[in-house]
Design a protein around this motif. Structure first.
Motif, PDB file in Angstrom:
ATOM      1  N   ILE A  92      -5.610   6.348  -1.248  1.00 16.17           N
ATOM      2  CA  ILE A  92      -4.756   5.270  -0.721  1.00 16.17           C
ATOM      3  C   ILE A  92      -4.748   4.106  -1.701  1.00 16.17           C
ATOM      4  O   ILE A  92      -5.811   3.532  -1.976  1.00 16.17           O
ATOM      5  CB  ILE A  92      -5.283   4.740   0.635  1.00 16.17           C
ATOM      6  CG1 ILE A  92      -5.504   5.884   1.623  1.00 16.17           C
ATOM      7  CG2 ILE A  92      -4.365   3.670   1.217  1.00 16.17           C
ATOM      8  CD1 ILE A  92      -6.515   5.542   2.705  1.00 16.17           C
ATOM      9  N   LEU A  93      -3.598   3.761  -2.239  1.00 15.47           N
ATOM     10  CA  LEU A  93      -3.518   2.527  -3.022  1.00 15.47           C
ATOM     11  C   LEU A  93      -3.496   1.367  -2.040  1.00 15.47           C
ATOM     12  O   LEU A  93      -2.755   1.383  -1.066  1.00 15.47           O
ATOM     13  CB  LEU A  93      -2.260   2.518  -3.890  1.00 15.47           C
ATOM     14  CG  LEU A  93      -2.362   3.322  -5.185  1.00 15.47           C
ATOM     15  CD1 LEU A  93      -0.990   3.463  -5.841  1.00 15.47           C
ATOM     16  CD2 LEU A  93      -3.347   2.685  -6.150  1.00 15.47           C
ATOM     17  N   GLY A 126       0.821  -1.205   0.000  1.00 19.26           N
ATOM     18  CA  GLY A 126       0.000   0.000   0.000  1.00 19.26           C
ATOM     19  C   GLY A 126       0.854   1.253   0.000  1.00 19.26           C
ATOM     20  O   GLY A 126       1.973   1.267   0.521  1.00 19.26           O
ATOM     21  N   THR A 127       0.297   2.311  -0.594  1.00 26.30           N
ATOM     22  CA  THR A 127       1.066   3.552  -0.644  1.00 26.30           C
ATOM     23  C   THR A 127       0.126   4.720  -0.935  1.00 26.30           C
ATOM     24  O   THR A 127      -1.076   4.545  -1.151  1.00 26.30           O
ATOM     25  CB  THR A 127       2.174   3.460  -1.730  1.00 26.30           C
ATOM     26  OG1 THR A 127       2.991   4.632  -1.673  1.00 26.30           O
ATOM     27  CG2 THR A 127       1.589   3.346  -3.127  1.00 26.30           C
ATOM     28  N   GLN A 155       5.044   4.803  -7.222  1.00 22.28           N
ATOM     29  CA  GLN A 155       6.369   4.176  -7.331  1.00 22.28           C
ATOM     30  C   GLN A 155       6.856   3.620  -5.997  1.00 22.28           C
ATOM     31  O   GLN A 155       7.748   2.764  -5.958  1.00 22.28           O
ATOM     32  CB  GLN A 155       7.395   5.188  -7.905  1.00 22.28           C
ATOM     33  CG  GLN A 155       7.891   6.263  -6.965  1.00 22.28           C
ATOM     34  CD  GLN A 155       6.911   7.439  -6.794  1.00 22.28           C
ATOM     35  OE1 GLN A 155       5.763   7.393  -7.241  1.00 22.28           O
ATOM     36  NE2 GLN A 155       7.360   8.507  -6.140  1.00 22.28           N
ATOM     37  N   SER A 156       6.245   4.057  -4.882  1.00 20.26           N
ATOM     38  CA  SER A 156       6.670   3.564  -3.570  1.00 20.26           C
ATOM     39  C   SER A 156       5.963   2.270  -3.171  1.00 20.26           C
ATOM     40  O   SER A 156       6.275   1.689  -2.136  1.00 20.26           O
ATOM     41  CB  SER A 156       6.374   4.611  -2.486  1.00 20.26           C
ATOM     42  OG  SER A 156       6.892   5.854  -2.872  1.00 20.26           O
TER      43      SER A 156
END
Ligand SMILES: [Zn+2]
Ligand SMILES: [Zn+2]
Length: 385
Positions: free
Chosen positions: A247-248, A195-196, A202-203
């Motif tokens: 939020i991914l 999650g990022t 990219q994180s």
């Protein structure tokens, strides 16, 4: 083949009364207490030996004649559905939110009628075993009865079942050799990414795009891994993430349902599903946890028994009303599990132009009760003559 019998005076009226009594008191799977009491009572009124508590609420009635070693089994289902009935007839469900929307009340009445009909006849020798199984709808009842040694305690040469079918003309029979109802498998696929922040993909490792690729690629199993002449369905029915507006997600869970007619096809689908999801996850740096379960076996009629059903049905309603090579259905019935242990056949009896099964407006057609009971009694006598 013996000719169809007529119903003794009053039996048809009693069958309707039983059906309406059961219809008003539907009970859900594995809670069929009053239903089992009622079925046991009506079986003992016919003079059968009644055995209770087999695989939970299962009831078995045994009718023995002479010293013959032949034995035949019949199955009906005890359970109703969590559906709020939407009908106006006088015998509608008294239990709010529960309904006999699959016609199992009619199946019970027909089999009880068949037991009463057979009990007052002679000209046969051997054993007729009347099986009333719990929880067909969730697929645990047949398994529980088999685990409780149903066939060890009540050995039968073959076992048979009728299911009513809306859309098939009332009183018509349909049967086929080989698969007639599909197997049902369920799966759950957990795609684990990282999650990022939605603005900094990219994180992380995007579980959503990975899972979306899997959903699309699963559609190639039927179109590219199976013989085009082999029927199967792979459906992803749910896609749940733990993401939010910005939020991914860390994870996506896919769930779904698979139907097919043969165990080897079910195995190909499971293997392909694992390969596709693990490979797509690996390509994106995600991982994947897959669970695959087999809920219902396919219902596969054995050849001789399907022909036997066709012949007996023809003797009851006439050859013009019996389809001996009907199309199979993609729905499932746990009667398939009985047919993995014993020869036998499952057939459809037309319910006429009613609402579909599992619909709040569905109504079992009382006009087919007599045909069902005559069919059961004739099937027993033909096997045991
Ligand atoms: Zn059903
Ligand atoms: Zn059913």
């Amino acid at each position: 083949m013996i000719a169809a019998q007529h119903m003794p005076d009053g039996l048809l009226a009693r069958m309707k009364t039983w059906r309406h009594h059961l219809h008003q008191r539907p009970e859900l799977g594995n809670q069929e207490y009053e239903t089992a009491d009622f079925v046991a009572q009506v079986l003992s009124e016919a003079g059968l030996d009644v055995h209770r508590g087999i695989g939970g609420n299962g009831v078995v009635g045994v009718l023995r004649r002479g010293s013959g070693s032949k034995a035949i089994g019949f199955r009906a289902e005890l359970d109703g559905l969590p559906i709020a009935e939407d009908v106006t007839h006088g015998h509608r469900s008294l239990h709010r939110g529960r309904m006999h929307a699959c016609g199992h009340d009619g199946h019970m009445a027909m089999l009880l009628g068949g037991a009463h009909l057979l009990a007052v006849q002679d000209g046969f020798e051997g054993t007729a075993v009347f099986v009333f199984q719990p929880d067909e709808e969730q697929g645990t009842g047949a398994r529980a009865m088999i685990a409780d040694d149903l066939f060890g305690r009540f050995p039968v040469d073959a076992i048979f079942a009728i299911h009513n079918l809306p859309g098939l003309a009332a009183g018509h029979f349909a049967v086929r050799q080989g698969p007639i109802m599909a197997s049902e498998d369920n799966f759950s696929l957990r795609v684990i990414g990282k999650g990022t922040h939605a603005a900094m993909p990219q994180s992380g490792i995007d579980a959503i795009t990975t899972a979306a690729e899997i959903v699309t690629a699963l559609q190639t199993i039927v179109s590219r891994s199976l013989d085009p002449l082999t029927p199967a369905v792979v459906s992803v029915t749910d896609f749940v993430t733990d993401g939010g507006r910005n939020i991914l997600p860390e994870q996506v869970t896919l769930t779904g349902d698979v139907r097919s007619y043969r165990p080897e096809v079910s195995r190909i689908i499971e293997t392909s599903m694992r390969r596709i999801s693990e490979s797509i996850c690996a390509a994106h740096g995600a991982t994947c946890i897959m669970e695959y379960s087999r809920e219902f076996s396919a219902t596969c009629n054995t050849r001789a028994e399907a022909i036997f059903v066709q012949k007996v049905a023809e003797s009851v309603v006439g050859a013009g009303l019996v389809d001996g090579d009907c199309s199979p259905l993609m729905a499932s019935d746990d009667f398939g599990l009985f047919l993995e242990r014993r020869p036998g056949a499952y057939c459809f009896l037309g319910n006429g132009d009613s609402a579909p099964l599992h619909n709040p407006s569905y109504a079992f057609n009382d006009g087919i009760l007599e045909t069902g009971a005559l069919f059961w009694a004739n099937l027993a006598k033909a096997h045991l003559q």
